[in-house]
Design an enzyme around this catalytic site. Structure first.
Site, mmCIF file in Angstrom:
data_model
loop_
_atom_site.group_PDB
_atom_site.id
_atom_site.type_symbol
_atom_site.label_atom_id
_atom_site.label_comp_id
_atom_site.label_asym_id
_atom_site.label_seq_id
_atom_site.Cartn_x
_atom_site.Cartn_y
_atom_site.Cartn_z
ATOM 1 N N ALA A 84 31.043 -68.957 -44.746
ATOM 2 C CA ALA A 84 29.595 -68.609 -44.735
ATOM 3 C C ALA A 84 28.860 -69.022 -43.238
ATOM 4 O O ALA A 84 27.732 -69.518 -43.040
ATOM 5 C CB ALA A 84 28.577 -69.345 -45.884
ATOM 6 N N SER B 191 18.698 -51.514 -17.877
ATOM 7 C CA SER B 191 18.546 -52.520 -18.620
ATOM 8 C C SER B 191 19.825 -53.414 -18.433
ATOM 9 O O SER B 191 20.639 -53.048 -17.865
ATOM 10 C CB SER B 191 18.653 -51.915 -19.923
ATOM 11 O OG SER B 191 17.410 -51.215 -20.193
ATOM 12 N N GLU C 203 20.517 -49.853 -23.994
ATOM 13 C CA GLU C 203 19.952 -50.447 -25.271
ATOM 14 C C GLU C 203 18.643 -49.773 -25.469
ATOM 15 O O GLU C 203 17.849 -49.401 -24.497
ATOM 16 C CB GLU C 203 19.556 -52.108 -24.838
ATOM 17 C CG GLU C 203 18.897 -52.279 -23.682
ATOM 18 C CD GLU C 203 17.312 -52.444 -23.630
ATOM 19 O OE1 GLU C 203 16.693 -52.327 -24.949
ATOM 20 O OE2 GLU C 203 16.628 -52.363 -22.851
ATOM 21 N N PRO C 204 18.304 -49.697 -26.793
ATOM 22 C CA PRO C 204 17.223 -48.814 -27.174
ATOM 23 C C PRO C 204 15.740 -49.306 -27.294
ATOM 24 O O PRO C 204 14.797 -48.493 -27.102
ATOM 25 C CB PRO C 204 17.595 -48.344 -28.655
ATOM 26 C CG PRO C 204 18.285 -49.769 -29.164
ATOM 27 C CD PRO C 204 19.111 -50.377 -27.790
ATOM 28 N N MET D 11 27.753 -65.965 -37.867
ATOM 29 C CA MET D 11 28.238 -64.579 -37.678
ATOM 30 C C MET D 11 28.621 -63.796 -38.701
ATOM 31 O O MET D 11 28.589 -62.593 -38.774
ATOM 32 C CB MET D 11 29.248 -64.843 -36.728
ATOM 33 C CG MET D 11 29.051 -65.370 -35.174
ATOM 34 S SD MET D 11 28.994 -63.824 -34.428
ATOM 35 C CE MET D 11 30.554 -63.805 -33.583
ATOM 36 N N CYS D 12 29.258 -64.525 -39.703
ATOM 37 C CA CYS D 12 29.797 -63.740 -40.807
ATOM 38 C C CYS D 12 28.558 -63.136 -41.564
ATOM 39 O O CYS D 12 28.646 -62.021 -42.025
ATOM 40 C CB CYS D 12 30.601 -64.950 -41.611
ATOM 41 S SG CYS D 12 31.859 -64.156 -42.757
ATOM 42 N N CYS E 242 10.779 -58.967 -21.608
ATOM 43 C CA CYS E 242 11.256 -60.149 -21.299
ATOM 44 C C CYS E 242 12.179 -60.107 -20.095
ATOM 45 O O CYS E 242 12.610 -61.164 -19.580
ATOM 46 C CB CYS E 242 11.974 -60.838 -22.403
ATOM 47 S SG CYS E 242 13.182 -59.640 -23.427
ATOM 48 N N ASN E 243 12.605 -59.042 -19.780
ATOM 49 C CA ASN E 243 13.483 -58.665 -18.917
ATOM 50 C C ASN E 243 12.988 -58.351 -17.415
ATOM 51 O O ASN E 243 13.437 -58.078 -16.317
ATOM 52 C CB ASN E 243 14.572 -57.789 -18.975
ATOM 53 C CG ASN E 243 15.694 -58.458 -19.672
ATOM 54 O OD1 ASN E 243 15.947 -59.734 -19.615
ATOM 55 N ND2 ASN E 243 16.576 -57.718 -20.765
ATOM 56 N N ARG E 244 11.612 -57.808 -17.649
ATOM 57 C CA ARG E 244 11.080 -57.318 -16.303
ATOM 58 C C ARG E 244 9.382 -57.507 -16.515
ATOM 59 O O ARG E 244 8.927 -57.325 -17.596
ATOM 60 C CB ARG E 244 11.396 -55.772 -16.274
ATOM 61 C CG ARG E 244 10.885 -54.661 -17.019
ATOM 62 C CD ARG E 244 11.363 -53.475 -16.756
ATOM 63 N NE ARG E 244 12.809 -53.325 -16.916
ATOM 64 C CZ ARG E 244 13.695 -53.008 -15.830
ATOM 65 N NH1 ARG E 244 13.160 -52.918 -14.675
ATOM 66 N NH2 ARG E 244 15.057 -53.032 -16.125
#
Lengths: 434, 277
Positions: free
Chosen positions: A190, A109, A114-115, A193-194, A50-52
């Site tokens: 709830a 990246s 990032e893995p 993010m939590c 998606c980035n390259r």
């Protein structure tokens, strides 16, 4: 013989452009084969994330191949090259090696370190290997790139610190508690993010989850998800002291937890530290809670601050990683240089010439009665013989280089004729001084 | 020159090497980069042990009777104690700091008169090694607690203020640092207590009284009370973290004063080791 990279990435093109040239993973055979069919391209790999989107190719004529590759990218996606041209980068030779090493090592990246990218490139290479579009050079090249990425990962701390808010919270908890194994988390409210943060905590060893919500049924539902325990909102303060980590994100407009309540909870738990994470806006927890001894309170901005600090730390680590990449580029280049057939041809000819001279000397020493013209005839004969012997292999080697599968012949010749080319420099020198 | 003094100088150099290697590993912050430091510290500790044995043989008594010997012996107990702690925890920052302290102790030791002197007859007793070993080991353990406490406070400050320096990424967790504080206390306090009791017994035998309120005794007792309070607070009311760290630091300041300050400033019965020797 050069490696060429043509492509675009998050650095040069917006997502609206990137998506137009993306290659769907379920249909990689056609583009790979079309790319390989280009007259100037002898090996092909397509990387599409998606980035390259990048095309890796091998060619003896870089300039011509570049033109073809650009055109291929535009034609395949049926968009005019003009709209693409300004976003494309073309990289060749050493720069291309550096670029691909950087990409696989996650130095190029969007979020450094990032893995995912390594896996994505491995998949892309997998397609090329499956459809046999990667040859000797790209095979070796990509494997090298994977090993560089591995070195970067193990020898630098590039992926060391969290760069997402919810994971940063887990890391902070580790910094406070050492290990979060067996700790208790209290979820208040709830929010999404939590829930995400709670998941991170549970995945990293938190064993007990308490959930409270103004609507008890929602607390029950969420508690079931974490096989935790629902708590009535009206008396969750009675459970506060059981929690090591408190995650709060309610829609309340005033504070849900006050400093004196925290103080009381802390007394109950004999000052064992507590970590409060306030993801709500407006905030749920009185900021003065942070002033209580052995209590640490982080709100959304604080967590973002941690993430930013960690990113800075990653950039520092990247400098170290670049040194590793530079070193590995040198190694790969010397392998590439070994692919060149000229030194082998020269070495082979020298070898034969030395033998010829030695044998002539020996022969003339025994046949002292020969006249000058006889000797000349013998010399001419030996020279013609060796030339005729050497002609087919020389021709074959040159052809093999064009087909970029010269390595096997080079290797074979080196063994069969005991040639000393392609050996490391030190070794070569040792041979010369013999 | 005596063999033990040559060996002492060699030990000093190896400690300096260990310290530099540890500092380097803190700067680069790579996993496993502290290995060289750890090995040199072990080598230094070994040579130091040989040094002390040699001095024991050459002098004919346990070498803890003047400032040179005291600094050296203290450095040795600290190195030994730390190597034990380090076996489990492996933290480059703690190691670098502790080995710096060891190095400083050794440098002080090298600045003092190093020649072997005749033993003061009062000290010619089997109680000397017993009393001194307990006291110094206690001090060494408290030194480790002090280092951990300093880093605890620094890290706690960063976590509270949410401003992280490069050190943050190199420090172990608060819990680990607090645990070191607690462990050191549970080992250091009995050692110190034994040091004081053995001293009292020895005093009864040589001076005829268990306790004579000489400055060293008085300050040791004050120090003992500080650590007693800390231990009590930890065990009963759950003192931990920041408060425990501060008390460990205060306690260590008293340890230092009892160890060095009293000898330099307050003459008394223990003044065998004053600057004059």
């Amino acid at each position: 013989m050069d490696i060429i990279v043509v492509g675009l990435s998050h650095k040069t093109a917006p997502v609206s452009v990137r998506e137009t040239v993306a290659f769907p993973p379920e249909a990689m055979q056609a583009p790979l084969e079309q790319m390989l069919a280009l007259s100037q391209v002898s090996e092909a790999i397509i990387v599409s994330t998606c980035n390259r989107v990048e095309l890796y190719a091998v060619s003896t004529n870089g300039a011509a191949a570049t033109v073809q590759l650009k055109q291929f990218l535009a034609d395949y996606h049926q968009i005019p090259l003009d709209t693409l041209e300004s976003h494309l980068y073309v990289i060749q030779g050493e720069e291309a090696i550096r670029h691909v090493f950087n990409v696989t090592s996650s130095l190029d990246s969007m979020v450094i370190g990032e893995p995912q990218i390594l896996g994505q490139i491995k998949t892309s290479y997998g397609y090329a290997a499956e459809h046999k579009t990667a040859g000797l050079i790209l095979n070796r090249f990509l494997h090298k790139a994977f090993s560089v990425a591995k070195r970067v990962r193990t020898e630098t701390n590039i992926a060391g610190n969290a760069v997402s808010v919810s994971f940063a919270a887990v890391e902070l908890a580790r910094k406070i508690f050492g290990s979060i194994e067996g700790k208790t988390v209290l979820l208040i409210g709830a929010g999404e993010m939590c829930e995400l943060a709670a998941k991170h905590f549970v995945n990293n060893g938190v064993t007990r989850v308490l959930v409270t919500n103004r609507t008890f049924s929602r607390a029950e539902k969420l508690a079931a998800e974490f096989s935790g325990q629902p708590v009535l909102f009206e008396n969750f303060h009675d459970h506060l002291h059981q929690a090591d980590i408190v995650l709060s994100s309610t829609g309340a407009t005033s504070f849900v937890i006050e400093a004196d309540q925290v103080q009381a909870a802390l007394k109950q738990r004999k000052n064992r530290p507590m970590f409060y994470i306030d993801i709500a806006v407006p905030r749920d927890i009185d900021p003065r809670v942070n002033n209580v001894n052995n209590v640490y309170l982080y709100d959304v901005d604080d967590l973002q601050g941690v993430v930013n600090a960690n990113l800075k730390e990653r950039h520092k680590e990247a400098e170290q990683a670049h040194e590793i990449v530079e070193h590995e580029i040198g190694q790969f280049q010397s392998w590439m240089a070994g692919l060149d057939v000229v030194p082998t041809i020269v070495a082979l000819r020298q070898q034969i010439e030395t033998l010829r001279q030695a044998e002539l000397e020996k022969t003339f020493a025994n046949l002292k009665h020969l006249s000058g013209s006889d000797r000349k005839a013998i010399i001419a004969m030996s020279s013609a013989l060796t030339n005729k012997i050497l002609h087919p292999p020389t021709k074959a080697l040159k052809q093999a280089q064009k087909d970029s599968d010269a390595q096997q012949y080079v290797d074979a010749l080196q063994v069969l004729f005991d040639l000393k080319i392609g050996a490391p420099e030190g070794k070569l020198k040792a041979v010369e001084s013999d | 020159m005596d063999v033990n003094i040559l060996l002492f100088k060699l030990t000093l150099v190896v400690y300096a090497v260990a310290t530099s290697l540890y500092l380097f590993s803190v700067v680069v912050n790579r996993p496993g980069s502290d290995r060289c430091g750890r090995w040199s510290l072990m080598v230094a500790f070994f040579i130091h042990t040989v040094t002390l044995i040699t001095r024991f043989v050459e002098a004919g008594y346990t070498p803890v009777t003047n400032l040179h010997e005291s600094f050296s012996f203290f450095a040795w107990t600290l190195a030994g104690t730390f190597l034990l702690v380090d076996r489990r925890l492996r933290m480059a920052v703690l190691a670098a700091t502790t080995s710096t302290i060891i190095l400083v102790l050794m440098l002080f030791g090298s600045l003092m008169p190093m020649q072997v002197q005749d033993l003061n007859p009062v000290l010619d007793s089997f109680w000397l090694p017993i009393h001194i070993s307990f006291s110094f080991l206690g001090n060494a353990v408290f030194t480790v607690a002090f280092v951990a406490a300093i880093f605890y406070l620094m890290q706690e400050r960063m976590l509270k203020s949410k401003k992280f320096s490069a050190l943050y990424y190199r420090l172990p967790s608060l819990d680990t640092l607090d645990m070191i504080n607690y462990r050191c206390l549970t080992f250091g306090f009995p050692l110190m207590t034994m040091g004081i009791i053995s001293g009292a017994v020895w005093a009864e035998m040589s001076w005829g009284t268990y306790w004579s309120w000489d400055p060293k005794e008085t300050w040791a007792l004050i120090t003992w009370f500080i650590y007693a309070a800390l231990l009590h607070g930890r065990l009963t009311t759950g003192w931990r973290g920041r408060r425990a760290a501060i008390l460990a630091i205060v306690g260590f300041i008293f340890v230092l004063f009892t160890f060095v300050g009293v000898n330099m400033l307050l003459p008394g019965l223990h003044s065998y080791t004053s600057m004059a020797g």
